[in-house]
Design an enzyme around this catalytic site. Structure first.
Site, short mmCIF file in Angstrom:
data_model
loop_
_atom_site.label_atom_id
_atom_site.label_comp_id
_atom_site.label_asym_id
_atom_site.label_seq_id
_atom_site.Cartn_x
_atom_site.Cartn_y
_atom_site.Cartn_z
N LYS A 13 -68.19 -60.31 0.19
CA LYS A 13 -67.66 -61.09 -1.72
C LYS A 13 -66.47 -60.87 -2.08
CE LYS A 13 -71.29 -60.42 -4.65
NZ LYS A 13 -71.59 -59.69 -3.42
N ARG A 88 -76.04 -66.77 -8.34
CA ARG A 88 -77.59 -65.93 -7.84
C ARG A 88 -78.28 -66.18 -8.68
NH1 ARG A 88 -73.19 -61.44 -8.52
NH2 ARG A 88 -74.01 -59.35 -6.95
N ARG A 127 -66.74 -46.91 -1.00
CA ARG A 127 -65.96 -47.33 -2.21
C ARG A 127 -65.95 -46.94 -3.78
NH1 ARG A 127 -67.23 -52.98 -4.41
NH2 ARG A 127 -69.18 -52.03 -4.92
N ARG A 139 -67.27 -47.15 -9.68
CA ARG A 139 -67.71 -48.47 -10.89
C ARG A 139 -69.68 -47.94 -10.77
NH1 ARG A 139 -68.44 -54.31 -7.75
NH2 ARG A 139 -70.68 -54.20 -8.37
N ARG A 150 -79.80 -53.46 -6.81
CA ARG A 150 -78.92 -54.50 -6.42
C ARG A 150 -79.58 -54.89 -5.68
NH1 ARG A 150 -73.65 -51.32 -6.76
NH2 ARG A 150 -72.63 -53.78 -6.54
P1 AP5 Z 1 -66.80 -55.90 -1.37
O1 AP5 Z 1 -65.42 -57.19 -1.06
O2 AP5 Z 1 -66.26 -55.21 -3.17
O3 AP5 Z 1 -67.74 -56.00 -1.46
P2 AP5 Z 1 -68.73 -57.50 -2.57
O4 AP5 Z 1 -69.98 -58.00 -1.85
O5 AP5 Z 1 -67.58 -57.67 -3.82
O6 AP5 Z 1 -69.70 -56.23 -3.27
P3 AP5 Z 1 -69.66 -55.90 -4.76
O7 AP5 Z 1 -70.70 -54.36 -4.77
O8 AP5 Z 1 -68.84 -55.94 -5.62
O9 AP5 Z 1 -71.24 -57.02 -5.27
P4 AP5 Z 1 -72.42 -57.31 -5.68
O10 AP5 Z 1 -72.63 -58.43 -5.77
O11 AP5 Z 1 -72.96 -55.82 -6.30
O12 AP5 Z 1 -71.42 -56.88 -7.97
P5 AP5 Z 1 -70.76 -58.01 -8.64
O13 AP5 Z 1 -70.12 -57.75 -9.27
O14 AP5 Z 1 -71.10 -59.26 -8.32
O15 AP5 Z 1 -66.98 -55.25 -0.48
C1 AP5 Z 1 -67.51 -53.20 -0.96
C2 AP5 Z 1 -66.63 -52.96 -0.40
O16 AP5 Z 1 -66.55 -52.60 1.52
C3 AP5 Z 1 -65.50 -52.47 -0.22
O17 AP5 Z 1 -65.91 -50.69 0.26
C4 AP5 Z 1 -64.63 -52.93 0.64
O18 AP5 Z 1 -63.20 -52.51 0.98
C5 AP5 Z 1 -65.61 -52.14 2.12
N1 AP5 Z 1 -65.62 -53.74 2.79
C6 AP5 Z 1 -64.98 -54.44 2.18
N2 AP5 Z 1 -65.65 -56.04 4.29
C7 AP5 Z 1 -65.72 -54.86 4.84
C8 AP5 Z 1 -65.94 -55.28 6.09
N3 AP5 Z 1 -65.92 -56.25 6.83
N4 AP5 Z 1 -66.18 -54.09 7.04
C9 AP5 Z 1 -65.76 -52.82 5.57
N5 AP5 Z 1 -66.02 -52.46 5.15
C10 AP5 Z 1 -65.70 -53.57 4.49
O19 AP5 Z 1 -72.35 -58.29 -9.64
C11 AP5 Z 1 -72.18 -56.70 -10.53
C12 AP5 Z 1 -72.91 -56.76 -11.20
O20 AP5 Z 1 -72.73 -58.07 -12.16
C13 AP5 Z 1 -74.74 -57.01 -11.20
O21 AP5 Z 1 -75.63 -56.32 -10.50
C14 AP5 Z 1 -75.11 -57.82 -12.32
O22 AP5 Z 1 -76.14 -57.09 -12.88
C15 AP5 Z 1 -74.04 -58.35 -12.43
N6 AP5 Z 1 -73.89 -60.04 -12.08
C16 AP5 Z 1 -72.78 -60.92 -11.29
N7 AP5 Z 1 -72.47 -61.70 -11.28
C17 AP5 Z 1 -73.79 -62.34 -11.50
C18 AP5 Z 1 -74.51 -63.46 -12.62
N8 AP5 Z 1 -74.09 -64.56 -11.27
N9 AP5 Z 1 -76.01 -63.59 -12.51
C19 AP5 Z 1 -76.35 -62.34 -12.98
N10 AP5 Z 1 -75.80 -60.77 -13.38
C20 AP5 Z 1 -74.66 -60.70 -12.52
#
Ligand code: AP5
Length: 193
Positions: A13, A88, A127, A139, A150
């Site tokens: 994402k 979410r 990562r 992280r 997660r």
């Molecule tokens: P990346 O692009 O970072 O993937 P991502 O989907 O953004 O992963 P996240 O781990 O950031 O998602 P998340 O949903 O757990 O975290 P968030 O910060 O939203 O890519 C990941 C890795 O893969 C990178 O190293 C990248 O280089 C690699 N990659 C990317 N594309 C690739 C490809 N095509 N091929 C190979 N490699 C690739 O949320 C964190 C926490 O915040 C949640 O757990 C929750 O506690 C809280 N939170 C956030 N939003 C909410 C909400 N709306 N409601 C409630 N709690 C929330």
């Protein structure tokens, strides 16, 4: 253009949102980034959500909806925005629909990135290893145990949004297992921009 990006942790994402915002010149609204900034600044919200995020659980709908509502007041969203990691839960999606309706706006598309669990955990661990190698802070939730929680939170609380947006005829599902450039091209085709 107003977009929602849906996908499991590690599905790409953040990677795809960064490409889309620079190409379309729209704002990037990542609730994960906003919450991590709150934690880093030791604000009242940040202190309240730190442990929840470290456990890999979702922060409460009230808090997240409040943060997004505040963010949607800023001027930089006028040309459009991409919501990365929000909504979410169905309650968050309903709150977003209401906020959009109040402004006379709608969503153009909800893009779902589809990646199998086996690849997700590898990406998360890669990562974490990269951050360590760069001398950066990993992280707190990038470890196999928290990743499992997660992913469970995604499957039970967020995956129902796929049907939610399908029923509104704005769901675009994209194969997120291709190289990042190919995923970006597939998103361009899917959203027509
Ligand atoms: P990346 O692009 O970072 O993937 P991502 O989907 O953004 O992963 P996240 O781990 O950031 O998602 P998340 O949903 O757990 O975290 P968030 O910060 O939203 O890519 C990941 C890795 O893969 C990178 O190293 C990248 O280089 C690699 N990659 C990317 N594309 C690739 C490809 N095509 N091929 C190979 N490699 C690739 O949320 C964190 C926490 O915040 C949640 O757990 C929750 O506690 C809280 N939170 C956030 N939003 C909410 C909400 N709306 N409601 C409630 N709690 C929330």
């Amino acid at each position: 253009m107003r977009l929602v990006l849906l996908g499991a942790p590690g599905s790409g994402k953040g990677t795809q949102a960064a490409q889309i915002v620079s190409r379309l010149n729209i704002a990037h609204l990542s609730t994960g980034e906003m919450l991590r900034a709150s934690v880093a600044s030791k604000s009242a919200v940040g202190c309240g959500v730190d442990a929840i995020m470290q456990r890999g659980e979702l922060v409460s709908d009230d808090i997240v909806v409040g943060i997004v509502a505040e963010r949607l007041q800023r001027d930089d969203i006028k040309a459009g925005y991409i919501l990365d990691g929000f909504p979410r839960t169905v309650a968050q999606a309903v709150a977003l629909d209401q906020a959009l309706a109040d402004r006379g706006e709608n969503l153009h598309a909800a893009v779902e990135l589809k990646v199998v669990a086996h690849d997700l955990v590898h990406r998360i661990m890669a990562r974490a290893a990269q951050a360590k190698a760069n001398g950066e802070n990993e992280r707190a939730d990038d470890n196999p145990e928290t990743f499992t929680l997660r992913l469970q939170a995604y499957e039970t609380q967020t995956a129902p949004l796929v049907d939610y947006y399908r029923s509104k005829n704005i769901l675009k599902s994209v194969d997120g297992m291709q190289p990042a450039g190919a995923v970006a091209a597939a998103i361009r085709d899917a959203i027509g921009a």
